[in-house]
Motif scaffolding. Structure first.
Motif, PDB file in Angstrom:
ATOM      1  N   SER A 215     108.473  74.031  32.358  1.00 19.34           N
ATOM      2  CA  SER A 215     107.949  74.451  31.141  1.00 19.34           C
ATOM      3  C   SER A 215     106.672  75.241  31.210  1.00 19.34           C
ATOM      4  N   ILE A 216     106.532  75.972  29.985  1.00 14.27           N
ATOM      5  CA  ILE A 216     105.448  76.792  29.853  1.00 14.27           C
ATOM      6  C   ILE A 216     104.722  76.516  28.651  1.00 14.27           C
ATOM      7  N   LEU A 217     103.684  76.320  28.651  1.00 17.52           N
ATOM      8  CA  LEU A 217     102.834  76.380  27.008  1.00 17.52           C
ATOM      9  C   LEU A 217     101.974  77.193  26.847  1.00 17.52           C
ATOM     10  N   GLY A 218     102.189  78.219  25.564  1.00 20.06           N
ATOM     11  CA  GLY A 218     101.360  79.223  25.472  1.00 20.06           C
ATOM     12  C   GLY A 218     100.423  78.738  24.290  1.00 20.06           C
ATOM     13  N   THR A 219      99.053  78.842  24.482  1.00 15.71           N
ATOM     14  CA  THR A 219      98.117  78.501  23.323  1.00 15.71           C
ATOM     15  C   THR A 219      97.470  79.825  23.069  1.00 15.71           C
ATOM     16  N   ASP A 220      96.803  79.886  21.791  1.00 17.48           N
ATOM     17  CA  ASP A 220      95.877  81.024  21.409  1.00 17.48           C
ATOM     18  C   ASP A 220      95.143  80.673  20.171  1.00 17.48           C
ATOM     19  N   ILE A 221      94.117  80.929  19.809  1.00 16.65           N
ATOM     20  CA  ILE A 221      93.505  80.678  18.452  1.00 16.65           C
ATOM     21  C   ILE A 221      93.914  81.374  17.309  1.00 16.65           C
ATOM     22  N   SER A 222      94.844  82.572  17.572  1.00 16.94           N
ATOM     23  CA  SER A 222      95.257  83.350  16.381  1.00 16.94           C
ATOM     24  C   SER A 222      96.625  83.037  15.868  1.00 16.94           C
ATOM     25  N   GLU A 223      96.799  82.433  14.842  1.00 14.92           N
ATOM     26  CA  GLU A 223      97.946  81.937  14.263  1.00 14.92           C
ATOM     27  C   GLU A 223      99.198  83.031  14.268  1.00 14.92           C
ATOM     28  N   ARG A 224      98.489  84.121  13.989  1.00 15.58           N
ATOM     29  CA  ARG A 224      99.419  85.386  13.653  1.00 15.58           C
ATOM     30  C   ARG A 224     100.057  85.786  14.967  1.00 15.58           C
TER      31      ARG A 224
ATOM     32  N   LEU B  85     100.710  83.849  17.570  1.00 16.78           N
ATOM     33  CA  LEU B  85     101.425  82.895  18.050  1.00 16.78           C
ATOM     34  C   LEU B  85     102.946  82.925  17.290  1.00 16.78           C
ATOM     35  N   GLN B  86     102.795  83.252  15.710  1.00 15.27           N
ATOM     36  CA  GLN B  86     104.019  83.426  15.014  1.00 15.27           C
ATOM     37  C   GLN B  86     105.024  84.713  15.631  1.00 15.27           C
ATOM     38  N   SER B  87     104.109  85.496  16.155  1.00 18.57           N
ATOM     39  CA  SER B  87     104.979  86.718  16.635  1.00 18.57           C
ATOM     40  C   SER B  87     105.477  86.242  18.197  1.00 18.57           C
ATOM     41  N   ALA B  88     104.771  85.555  18.746  1.00 14.85           N
ATOM     42  CA  ALA B  88     105.337  85.213  20.241  1.00 14.85           C
ATOM     43  C   ALA B  88     106.511  84.042  20.142  1.00 14.85           C
TER      44      ALA B  88
ATOM     45  N   HIS C 217     112.416  77.478  27.297  1.00 15.38           N
ATOM     46  CA  HIS C 217     111.240  76.593  28.482  1.00 15.38           C
ATOM     47  C   HIS C 217     110.159  76.998  27.911  1.00 15.38           C
ATOM     48  N   VAL C 218     109.968  77.618  26.747  1.00 15.55           N
ATOM     49  CA  VAL C 218     108.399  78.079  26.484  1.00 15.55           C
ATOM     50  C   VAL C 218     108.296  77.460  25.041  1.00 15.55           C
ATOM     51  N   ARG C 219     106.866  76.961  24.873  1.00 18.01           N
ATOM     52  CA  ARG C 219     106.614  76.546  23.388  1.00 18.01           C
ATOM     53  C   ARG C 219     105.115  76.993  23.122  1.00 18.01           C
ATOM     54  N   PHE C 220     104.682  77.188  21.870  1.00 16.80           N
ATOM     55  CA  PHE C 220     103.491  77.795  21.696  1.00 16.80           C
ATOM     56  C   PHE C 220     102.864  76.795  20.661  1.00 16.80           C
ATOM     57  N   GLY C 221     101.352  77.017  20.678  1.00 19.63           N
ATOM     58  CA  GLY C 221     100.476  76.074  19.852  1.00 19.63           C
ATOM     59  C   GLY C 221      99.215  76.607  19.695  1.00 19.63           C
ATOM     60  N   GLN C 222      98.453  76.374  18.648  1.00 20.51           N
ATOM     61  CA  GLN C 222      97.137  76.850  18.330  1.00 20.51           C
ATOM     62  C   GLN C 222      96.078  76.020  18.984  1.00 20.51           C
ATOM     63  N   LEU C 223      95.212  76.832  19.669  1.00 16.82           N
ATOM     64  CA  LEU C 223      94.201  75.979  20.223  1.00 16.82           C
ATOM     65  C   LEU C 223      92.828  76.793  20.290  1.00 16.82           C
ATOM     66  N   ASN C 224      91.744  76.119  20.181  1.00 10.31           N
ATOM     67  CA  ASN C 224      90.361  76.837  20.276  1.00 10.31           C
ATOM     68  C   ASN C 224      89.854  76.461  21.732  1.00 10.31           C
ATOM     69  N   LEU C 225      89.661  77.352  22.462  1.00 13.57           N
ATOM     70  CA  LEU C 225      89.211  76.801  23.701  1.00 13.57           C
ATOM     71  C   LEU C 225      87.922  76.513  23.904  1.00 13.57           C
TER      72      LEU C 225
END
Length: 273
Positions: free
Chosen positions: A136-145, A147-150, A192-200
Motif C-alpha cells: 500500500s502507498i499513503l500520499g500526504t500533502d498540506i494542500s487540500e487542492r 490532494l483532490q486532484s491526486a 493501492h494508493v490513498r491520500f490524506g492531508q498532513l502538516n509535516l
C-alpha cells in the motif's frame, strides 16, 4: 488594472504567518516569487493591494484563503518517475529482500505523480513475483487542492513522459475526444494508493509505520531548524532498516536519526554496519 506590487512590510507579514502556521520559510530573495504567485489572487478577490491580502490571511475568518495562499506558494513542477535513479534503487532493494508486505509513504505527494509512479513499479514487481500482493502507498500533502486532484488521478500526458510504453498500456487510460491529451491511472493501481492531508511541521498522528518513505523536493520550503525537525519527525515513522529518499538537489539534512548513505538522496535508516 495594474499588477499589485508586494512591499517589504506586507512580505514580512505574509512570510511570518506562513512560517508560524505551517513552517514555510521565505527569505527576502523569495519576495519576487511571492509577488508573482499571489498577485493574480489579489485581482481575483478585488483587493487593492498586498496590505489588504495580508490582513485577510491574518484574520480569524479568512474564508479558507490561507489554504489557497499555501497552495499557490508551494506548488512546483512534478512529473512521473522524477529522479529515476531512486526508483531503480528501490526496485533493486525489493528484488533482493522480496517482502510479502510493504508500506510506502509519499510524505509530500503533491498531485500524486510520485505515489502513482511507485505504485506502477510495485505492480510490476508483484507481477514478477518479487514482492507479495499486500502493499500500500499513503500520499500526504498540506494542500487540500492537490490532494483532490491526486485522488482523481487524471494528468496531462506530458507529465507521464518518463513512463515506458509498456507501463502506459498496462496502467493508464488515454482520454479521447474532449479528454484527448489526458491520461487517467487505472483502478488496479489506484486501489493501492490513498491520500490524506498532513502538516509535516506538526506532530504526526498515528498513520502507522513504513518500509519506504519519500520526502523529496519539499525541504526547500523550510529553514534549517525546521528541516531537521521535519526529517526526524518523518523518520520516526520509518522502520529500522527502511529506505528513505530525499531530493538529490537537497543534500543531506542534519538530523538526530542515524542514516546510512546508499546513493545521492537515498538512505537506509540506521547506522552503517
Amino acid at each position: 488594472m495594474s499588477i499589485p506590487q508586494l512591499c517589504d512590510d506586507s512580505f514580512s507579514r505574509i512570510a511570518s504567518l506562513m512560517h508560524s502556521a505551517v513552517g514555510l520559510s521565505f527569505s527576502q530573495s523569495k519576495k519576487p516569487l511571492m509577488n508573482s504567485r499571489l498577485a493574480g489572487r489579489l485581482q481575483q478577490l478585488g483587493l487593492r493591494g498586498f496590505e489588504d491580502y495580508a490582513a485577510l490571511l491574518e484574520s480569524a475568518d479568512d474564508g479558507g484563503e490561507f489554504q489557497v495562499a499555501v497552495d499557490l506558494l508551494t506548488t512546483n513542477e512534478t512529473y512521473f518517475f522524477r529522479e529515476p535513479a531512486h526508483f531503480a534503487l528501490l526496485q533493486s532493494e525489493l528484488q533482493r529482500s522480496r517482502p510479502q508486505r510493504l508500506a510506502v509513504w509519499s510524505a509530500a505527494s503533491s498531485f500524486g505523480d510520485e505515489a502513482y509512479s511507485t505504485a506502477m513499479l510495485l505492480s510490476d514487481l508483484q507481477a514478477q513475483g518479487s514482492i507479495g500482493g499486500d502493499w500500500s502507498i499513503l500520499g500526504t500533502d498540506i494542500s487540500e487542492r492537490v490532494l483532490q486532484s491526486a485522488v482523481q488521478a487524471i494528468y496531462p500526458a506530458e507529465r507521464l513522459r518518463e513512463v515506458s510504453d509498456q507501463r502506459l498500456k498496462r496502467y493508464c487510460l488515454r482520454g479521447e475526444a474532449e479528454s484527448e491529451g489526458l491520461v487517467q491511472i487505472r483502478e488496479s493501481v489506484r486501489s493501492h494508493v490513498r491520500f490524506g492531508q498532513l502538516n509535516l511541521c506538526m506532530p504526526i498522528d498515528d498513520i502507522g509505520t513504513f518500509d519506504v518513505v519519500f520526502l523529496r523536493n519539499v525541504l526547500i520550503y523550510f529553514d534549517p531548524p525546521t528541516k531537521s525537525a521535519v526529517v526526524d519527525r518523518v523518520l520516526s515513522r520509518l522502520r529500522p532498516g527502511g529506505l528513505f529518499f530525499l531530493g538529490t538537489a537537497e543534500g543531506r539534512v542534519p538530523c538526530n536519526t542515524p542514516l546510512t548513505v546508499l546513493a545521492p538522496g537515498a538512505y537506509r535508516k540506521g547506522p552503517a554496519k
